[in-house]
Design an enzyme around this catalytic site. Structure first.
Site: not given
Ligand code: SAH
Length: 346
Positions: A86, A99, A106, A110, A113, A332
């Site tokens: 996406e 984006c 992934c 985290c 996420c 994301c």
């Molecule tokens: N893997 C990379 C890029 C992808 S995510 C990274 O970790 O930076 C892009 C951003 O969105 C990252 O800062 C991630 O931590 C954040 N993110 C993911 N899920 C989220 C959520 N539920 N709410 C807010 N930010 C989120």
């Protein structure tokens, strides 16, 4: 889409037994997002031959969703092997920002996420990363010829530095004056902090903005939500950021998702400010996007404001990220999950 200019030439001359200038013609079409059938300055026979062995763009917009709240648009792309990824297009006064995803799924794990819930399926090729930009460009140009993707953030699904070679190849290609010609200064790469790769990336000499997903003021809290924090300490991550700043002369952006009862207290802001003191940086505060599968949620508005004010008071520049596209699963991995789960959208 997967071939560089040189590789395309070799393919056209070596495999197709055509003259070199055909490669230039095909490259021109590819940048515009044309299908092979639409490449009208090639003979019908050549188009038929190409159609048998190649696809122009391995990324196809399968569906798109426009926000009713703002001008954000979400794309669901299909890849040649049936995988879905996406992307989000956001309209800002300084131009359209896309984006893009770098992996299907992934493996960073985290806790907040959605992209990581089922792990990593596979890396995207450089052609599939570039293909997202080309497909989005064609889509928005169809509606308004004046518009095009102006900025790119590598903030979709996947960890860009976990797919290092393809991402670096993509960056060089998207910047190619004969290709999309997008300035690297208009591109941000976001990482959860793969320290060894951050050093490699700093040495590439690409003036890309580095965004670092920090999300905590210390190791203890960071380890509770980001498994990568067990591999690299907070100090190691900050040292790598300082190296990036030195090498590129660019400030680093720290992303900090504010999570209720976890990392959003003013004392956390104080601690964060102490850790970042003296660094050329900016903090991007993101009230957590609720992900249904996770129990974590965003703090209230006042907590968010108090956090931001405290950072500013301590001379750390900080802004709260404007929420966009909240009605179209803007965060994301949310849209892909929804579709895979067979739920209706919007
Ligand atoms: N893997 C990379 C890029 C992808 S995510 C990274 O970790 O930076 C892009 C951003 O969105 C990252 O800062 C991630 O931590 C954040 N993110 C993911 N899920 C989220 C959520 N539920 N709410 C807010 N930010 C989120």
């Amino acid at each position: 889409m997967g071939l560089t200019g040189e590789e395309l030439e070799r393919f056209v001359v070596g495999d197709l037994k055509q003259s070199r200038f055909r490669a230039g013609q095909i490259a021109g079409w590819l940048v515009r997002g044309a299908e092979i059938g639409e490449m009208t300055n090639l003979s019908a026979a050549l188009r038929a031959q190409l159609n048998e062995i190649a696809v122009a763009n391995p990324v196809r917009i399968m569906d798109s969703f426009k926000s009713k709240l703002d001008e954000t648009e979400k794309f669901l792309y299909a890849l040649e092997d049936g995988n879905l990824i996406e992307g989000v297009l956001m309209r800002y006064h300084h131009g359209d920002t896309l984006c893009v995803s770098t992996q299907v799924g992934c493996r960073m794990g985290c806790a907040f996420c959605a992209s990581t819930l089922e792990g990593k399926v596979r890396n995207l090729t450089s052609g599939e990363i570039l293909g997202q930009v080309v497909a989005a460009n064609r889509h928005i140009r169809a509606a308004d010829p004046e518009r095009r993707v102006h900025n790119i953030v590598l903030m979709g699904s996947g960890e860009p530095l976990d797919n290092y070679d393809n991402v670096v190849k993509f960056l060089r290609r998207v910047n190619d004056p004969k290709g999309l010609n997008i300035s690297l200064r208009n591109i941000s790469l976001s990482t959860c902090g793969l320290v060894r790769r951050m050093y490699d990336f700093a040495k590439e000499g690409l003036p890309v903005t580095l965004s670092l997903s920090l999300h905590a003021p210390n190791d203890e809290i960071r380890r509770r939500i980001m498994p990568v924090a067990n591999a690299y300490s907070y100090e190691e991550v900050l040292t790598a950021c300082k190296y990036y700043i030195e090498q590129t002369g660019r400030r680093v952006i720290f992303e900090y998702a504010l999570i209720k009862d976890l990392n959003s207290d003013v004392r956390h802001a104080e601690e964060l400010a102490r850790r970042l003191r003296g660094m050329r940086c900016h903090v991007n505060l993101i009230p957590l996007n609720d992900v249904k599968e996770r129990k974590l949620e965003a703090p209230d508005r006042r907590t968010v404001e108090a956090f931001q004010k405290r950072l500013e008071l301590k001379h750390i520049s900080a802004t709260v990220r404007r929420e966009m596209g909240t009605d179209i699963e803007g965060a994301c991995g949310q849209l892909r999950r929804k579709v895979l789960g067979g739920q209706d959208i919007g």
